[in-house]
Design a protein around this motif. Structure first.
Motif, PDB file in Angstrom:
ATOM      1  N   TYR A 101       0.834  -1.263  -0.169  1.00  0.00           N
ATOM      2  CA  TYR A 101       0.087  -0.133  -0.012  1.00  0.00           C
ATOM      3  C   TYR A 101       0.963   1.101   0.035  1.00  0.00           C
ATOM      4  CZ  TYR A 101      -4.117   2.801   0.775  1.00  0.00           C
ATOM      5  OH  TYR A 101      -5.065   3.708   0.495  1.00  0.00           O
ATOM      6  N   PHE A 102       1.972   1.402   0.651  1.00  0.00           N
ATOM      7  CA  PHE A 102       2.774   2.543   0.853  1.00  0.00           C
ATOM      8  C   PHE A 102       3.303   2.622  -0.333  1.00  0.00           C
ATOM      9  CE2 PHE A 102       6.571   4.645   1.832  1.00  0.00           C
ATOM     10  CZ  PHE A 102       6.429   5.789   2.454  1.00  0.00           C
ATOM     11  N   ILE A 103       4.063   1.744  -1.179  1.00  0.00           N
ATOM     12  CA  ILE A 103       4.797   1.955  -2.445  1.00  0.00           C
ATOM     13  C   ILE A 103       3.809   2.425  -3.380  1.00  0.00           C
ATOM     14  CG2 ILE A 103       5.914   0.651  -4.360  1.00  0.00           C
ATOM     15  CD1 ILE A 103       7.405  -0.856  -1.978  1.00  0.00           C
ATOM     16  N   LEU A 104       2.583   1.614  -3.584  1.00  0.00           N
ATOM     17  CA  LEU A 104       1.650   2.131  -4.697  1.00  0.00           C
ATOM     18  C   LEU A 104       1.042   3.537  -4.366  1.00  0.00           C
ATOM     19  CD1 LEU A 104      -0.685  -1.123  -5.018  1.00  0.00           C
ATOM     20  CD2 LEU A 104       0.829  -0.020  -6.702  1.00  0.00           C
ATOM     21  N   SER A 105       0.938   3.840  -3.134  1.00  0.00           N
ATOM     22  CA  SER A 105       0.534   5.208  -2.873  1.00  0.00           C
ATOM     23  C   SER A 105       1.482   6.340  -3.168  1.00  0.00           C
ATOM     24  CB  SER A 105       0.195   5.541  -1.530  1.00  0.00           C
ATOM     25  OG  SER A 105      -0.895   4.828  -1.071  1.00  0.00           O
ATOM     26  N   VAL A 106       2.902   6.040  -2.909  1.00  0.00           N
ATOM     27  CA  VAL A 106       3.854   6.883  -3.238  1.00  0.00           C
ATOM     28  C   VAL A 106       4.048   7.101  -5.027  1.00  0.00           C
ATOM     29  CG1 VAL A 106       6.432   7.339  -3.137  1.00  0.00           C
ATOM     30  CG2 VAL A 106       5.230   6.529  -0.884  1.00  0.00           C
ATOM     31  N   ILE A 107       3.984   5.846  -5.468  1.00  0.00           N
ATOM     32  CA  ILE A 107       4.209   5.871  -6.918  1.00  0.00           C
ATOM     33  C   ILE A 107       3.025   6.751  -7.331  1.00  0.00           C
ATOM     34  CG2 ILE A 107       4.014   4.243  -8.950  1.00  0.00           C
ATOM     35  CD1 ILE A 107       5.652   2.343  -7.452  1.00  0.00           C
TER      36      ILE A 107
END
Length: 134
Positions: A101-107
């Motif tokens: 979730y964190f990586i998808l949100s930042v991207i």
């Protein structure tokens, strides 16, 4: 980087692929038991209307470009608001960092910021409209 966006084919590709950051959520977020799925869907509909106005109807008005920026900007705001509640999840009584979730949100936020920057360039609008109406 600005020169890249002066080609109408690149702008068209960005307008087509702009839906990816809007809908980039983990599969668990698209459950009817959560309330996370409707806002990205609504923003994608706004972006679709704006992309149709710019790409197919060759609208010279500024409102489709503003609607694109609004959709992407609201995507950034909503991702920031959802990041803290979804940054961790409970697994057998232990808080675990939600990496996906964190990586998808930042991207997603980075792509949205890039699209906002592109849509606000007057050269992009002028070049795109000139080549579409010719």
């Amino acid at each position: 980087m600005r020169r890249l966006f002066l080609h109408s084919k690149v702008v068209t590709a960005v307008l087509i692929f702009q839906f990816i950051p809007l809908l980039m959520l983990p599969p668990s977020s698209y459950s009817l038991s959560t309330q996370e799925w409707w806002l990205p869907l609504l923003l994608a509909i706004f972006a679709l209307v704006a992309a149709i106005q710019v790409t197919f109807r060759h609208s010279q008005a500024l409102w489709p470009w503003y609607l694109l920026s609004f959709s992407q900007g609201f995507n950034i705001i909503s991702r920031l608001m959802l990041l803290m509640p979804h940054a961790t999840y409970n697994l057998n009584g232990v808080q675990v960092f939600n990496t996906l979730y964190f990586i998808l949100s930042v991207i997603s936020m980075a792509f949205s910021a890039l699209i906002i920057w592109m849509c606000d360039l007057p050269e992009v609008r002028n070049t795109y409209l000139r080549t579409q109406t010719s």
